[in-house]
Scaffold this motif. Sequence first.
Motif, PDB file in Angstrom:
ATOM      1  N   MET A   1     -20.601  42.086  24.599  1.00  0.00           N
ATOM      2  CA  MET A   1     -21.176  42.293  23.296  1.00  0.00           C
ATOM      3  C   MET A   1     -22.878  41.370  23.273  1.00  0.00           C
ATOM      4  SD  MET A   1     -19.068  40.579  19.491  1.00  0.00           S
ATOM      5  CE  MET A   1     -18.887  42.080  18.978  1.00  0.00           C
ATOM      6  N   ILE A   2     -23.100  42.150  22.788  1.00  0.00           N
ATOM      7  CA  ILE A   2     -24.001  41.596  22.303  1.00  0.00           C
ATOM      8  C   ILE A   2     -25.178  40.838  20.816  1.00  0.00           C
ATOM      9  CG2 ILE A   2     -26.945  42.214  22.065  1.00  0.00           C
ATOM     10  CD1 ILE A   2     -26.563  43.538  25.333  1.00  0.00           C
ATOM     11  N   ILE A   3     -25.232  40.478  20.554  1.00  0.00           N
ATOM     12  CA  ILE A   3     -26.092  39.183  18.838  1.00  0.00           C
ATOM     13  C   ILE A   3     -27.135  38.450  19.105  1.00  0.00           C
ATOM     14  CG2 ILE A   3     -25.242  38.322  16.933  1.00  0.00           C
ATOM     15  CD1 ILE A   3     -22.258  37.461  18.197  1.00  0.00           C
ATOM     16  N   CYS A   4     -27.846  40.176  19.561  1.00  0.00           N
ATOM     17  CA  CYS A   4     -29.284  39.854  18.984  1.00  0.00           C
ATOM     18  C   CYS A   4     -30.095  39.534  17.951  1.00  0.00           C
ATOM     19  CB  CYS A   4     -30.171  40.911  19.641  1.00  0.00           C
ATOM     20  SG  CYS A   4     -31.452  41.129  20.110  1.00  0.00           S
ATOM     21  N   HIS A   5     -30.537  38.574  17.851  1.00  0.00           N
ATOM     22  CA  HIS A   5     -30.186  37.807  16.980  1.00  0.00           C
ATOM     23  C   HIS A   5     -32.344  38.260  16.373  1.00  0.00           C
ATOM     24  CE1 HIS A   5     -27.604  35.555  14.823  1.00  0.00           C
ATOM     25  NE2 HIS A   5     -27.580  34.367  15.775  1.00  0.00           N
ATOM     26  N   SER A   6     -32.821  37.829  17.607  1.00  0.00           N
ATOM     27  CA  SER A   6     -34.845  38.274  17.473  1.00  0.00           C
ATOM     28  C   SER A   6     -34.808  39.578  17.087  1.00  0.00           C
ATOM     29  CB  SER A   6     -34.626  37.992  19.118  1.00  0.00           C
ATOM     30  OG  SER A   6     -34.041  38.598  20.023  1.00  0.00           O
TER      31      SER A   6
ATOM     32  N   PHE B   1     -30.102  42.775  15.658  1.00  0.00           N
ATOM     33  CA  PHE B   1     -28.496  44.145  16.011  1.00  0.00           C
ATOM     34  C   PHE B   1     -27.472  43.640  16.848  1.00  0.00           C
ATOM     35  CE2 PHE B   1     -31.523  45.208  20.491  1.00  0.00           C
ATOM     36  CZ  PHE B   1     -29.513  44.662  21.288  1.00  0.00           C
ATOM     37  N   ILE B   2     -26.210  44.054  16.956  1.00  0.00           N
ATOM     38  CA  ILE B   2     -24.938  43.807  17.696  1.00  0.00           C
ATOM     39  C   ILE B   2     -25.102  44.964  18.876  1.00  0.00           C
ATOM     40  CG2 ILE B   2     -22.437  42.809  17.311  1.00  0.00           C
ATOM     41  CD1 ILE B   2     -23.567  42.199  14.290  1.00  0.00           C
TER      42      ILE B   2
ATOM     43  N   ILE C   1     -15.716  43.499  15.653  1.00  0.00           N
ATOM     44  CA  ILE C   1     -16.866  43.247  15.222  1.00  0.00           C
ATOM     45  C   ILE C   1     -16.375  42.387  14.129  1.00  0.00           C
ATOM     46  CG2 ILE C   1     -16.739  44.975  13.816  1.00  0.00           C
ATOM     47  CD1 ILE C   1     -19.918  44.012  14.838  1.00  0.00           C
ATOM     48  N   ALA C   2     -15.332  41.981  13.500  1.00  0.00           N
ATOM     49  CA  ALA C   2     -15.237  40.747  12.825  1.00  0.00           C
ATOM     50  C   ALA C   2     -15.783  39.670  13.866  1.00  0.00           C
ATOM     51  CB  ALA C   2     -14.076  40.752  12.678  1.00  0.00           C
ATOM     52  N   HIS C   3     -15.817  39.362  14.341  1.00  0.00           N
ATOM     53  CA  HIS C   3     -16.032  37.886  15.076  1.00  0.00           C
ATOM     54  C   HIS C   3     -17.551  37.501  14.803  1.00  0.00           C
ATOM     55  CE1 HIS C   3     -12.791  38.248  18.698  1.00  0.00           C
ATOM     56  NE2 HIS C   3     -12.816  37.975  16.978  1.00  0.00           N
TER      57      HIS C   3
ATOM     58  N   TYR D   1     -27.347  43.419   9.874  1.00  0.00           N
ATOM     59  CA  TYR D   1     -27.906  43.872  11.329  1.00  0.00           C
ATOM     60  C   TYR D   1     -27.665  44.752  11.606  1.00  0.00           C
ATOM     61  CZ  TYR D   1     -29.240  39.201  13.327  1.00  0.00           C
ATOM     62  OH  TYR D   1     -29.375  38.312  12.948  1.00  0.00           O
ATOM     63  N   LYS D   2     -28.417  46.028  12.533  1.00  0.00           N
ATOM     64  CA  LYS D   2     -27.951  47.564  13.341  1.00  0.00           C
ATOM     65  C   LYS D   2     -26.950  47.193  13.896  1.00  0.00           C
ATOM     66  CE  LYS D   2     -30.709  49.250  10.517  1.00  0.00           C
ATOM     67  NZ  LYS D   2     -30.419  50.464   9.720  1.00  0.00           N
ATOM     68  N   ILE D   3     -25.606  48.129  13.707  1.00  0.00           N
ATOM     69  CA  ILE D   3     -24.487  47.379  14.851  1.00  0.00           C
ATOM     70  C   ILE D   3     -24.117  49.236  16.550  1.00  0.00           C
ATOM     71  CG2 ILE D   3     -22.231  47.749  15.421  1.00  0.00           C
ATOM     72  CD1 ILE D   3     -22.478  46.673  12.429  1.00  0.00           C
ATOM     73  N   ILE D   4     -24.703  48.859  17.061  1.00  0.00           N
ATOM     74  CA  ILE D   4     -24.982  49.651  18.650  1.00  0.00           C
ATOM     75  C   ILE D   4     -23.287  50.210  18.676  1.00  0.00           C
ATOM     76  CG2 ILE D   4     -26.097  50.900  20.128  1.00  0.00           C
ATOM     77  CD1 ILE D   4     -27.894  49.154  19.108  1.00  0.00           C
ATOM     78  N   THR D   5     -23.030  50.585  19.739  1.00  0.00           N
ATOM     79  CA  THR D   5     -21.501  51.013  20.476  1.00  0.00           C
ATOM     80  C   THR D   5     -21.487  51.724  21.021  1.00  0.00           C
ATOM     81  OG1 THR D   5     -19.097  50.361  20.739  1.00  0.00           O
ATOM     82  CG2 THR D   5     -20.328  52.478  18.929  1.00  0.00           C
ATOM     83  N   VAL D   6     -20.410  52.627  22.050  1.00  0.00           N
ATOM     84  CA  VAL D   6     -20.615  53.835  22.766  1.00  0.00           C
ATOM     85  C   VAL D   6     -19.647  54.135  22.932  1.00  0.00           C
ATOM     86  CG1 VAL D   6     -20.929  54.625  25.290  1.00  0.00           C
ATOM     87  CG2 VAL D   6     -22.141  52.314  24.469  1.00  0.00           C
ATOM     88  N   GLU D   7     -18.868  55.431  22.437  1.00  0.00           N
ATOM     89  CA  GLU D   7     -18.617  56.063  23.183  1.00  0.00           C
ATOM     90  C   GLU D   7     -17.838  58.204  24.176  1.00  0.00           C
ATOM     91  OE1 GLU D   7     -15.068  55.894  22.702  1.00  0.00           O
ATOM     92  OE2 GLU D   7     -14.935  54.984  20.508  1.00  0.00           O
ATOM     93  N   ARG D   8     -17.125  58.378  24.191  1.00  0.00           N
ATOM     94  CA  ARG D   8     -16.539  59.271  25.521  1.00  0.00           C
ATOM     95  C   ARG D   8     -15.683  60.072  24.565  1.00  0.00           C
ATOM     96  NH1 ARG D   8     -15.784  57.087  31.292  1.00  0.00           N
ATOM     97  NH2 ARG D   8     -15.538  59.599  32.091  1.00  0.00           N
TER      98      ARG D   8
END
Length: 261
Positions: free
Chosen positions: A1-6, A9-10, A81-83, A95-102
């Motif tokens: 997980m990334i939480i990029c405050h700068s 985005f998450i 995402i709850a955390h 924050y914008k939320i990004i993920t990956v699917e397949r």
Amino acid sequence: MIICHSRKFIFVKTKKTAGTTVEIALSRACTEGDIVTDLAERREPRFADEPANALSMQKNLFDIDKGGKKQQFGFKEHSNIAHPYMMFGERVADYKIITVERNPWEKIISQFFYLKKSRLEDSAEFTKFVEGGEFVTDFVLYGVRGIPFYDYCIRQEHLTEDLEQVRRELDLPDSVAIGDITTKTTERPKEASRRRDMYGDTARRIVECAFLPELHHTGYSFDAVDCPPIQPSPLRIPARKAFAAHTAKRVKDWTITARQP
């Protein structure tokens, strides 16, 4: 997980989707004060200069006091995402939320060979794996109450172009790109190159039922060779606001303190 405050985005990392590759690329937009979870692959020499190595060493630990009941919390590679909402509340609400699917049927094949780490001895072995329900789904990581929270869902089959769209729209640095990033090698043998060779009717239906939320929101199917760009749910923004309000009530009596690295 990334939480990029700068950069606000998450990144929610899913399993067997090339999530590690995307995580390394996105972590290049991060700086001190952002959260990048520890990742074994980044300790390898070829990633020695990645800024995420130093960021992940911060450990991202929090002390939580729940009315006298104390515990520690740290974000994990596959935290849901709850955390972030629990830890940061309104700070991350926009924050914008990004993920990956397949493709789910491909994902299950990948999980099978990742766990097996050897060649397929008998097609019945794969069917038994599917029927046993030992595989994992990812909707719970980025979805709440049936609604996916992501603004961007990168397709594993189109990593480069989908990540580039994210980079442009979020105005991230040019270094946020797949480039020459290579992480885990596949354990998938040549005889499993076609999903039709792996699945009987029963196994196919089991996966379809297990991944109904993902299939509904992404457009993947068993027979399709490709998947169109995945659109975010129009319900995500009100759903996130409602969830943030619910989370705020839940943690209102908590005292959360970030540990210093």
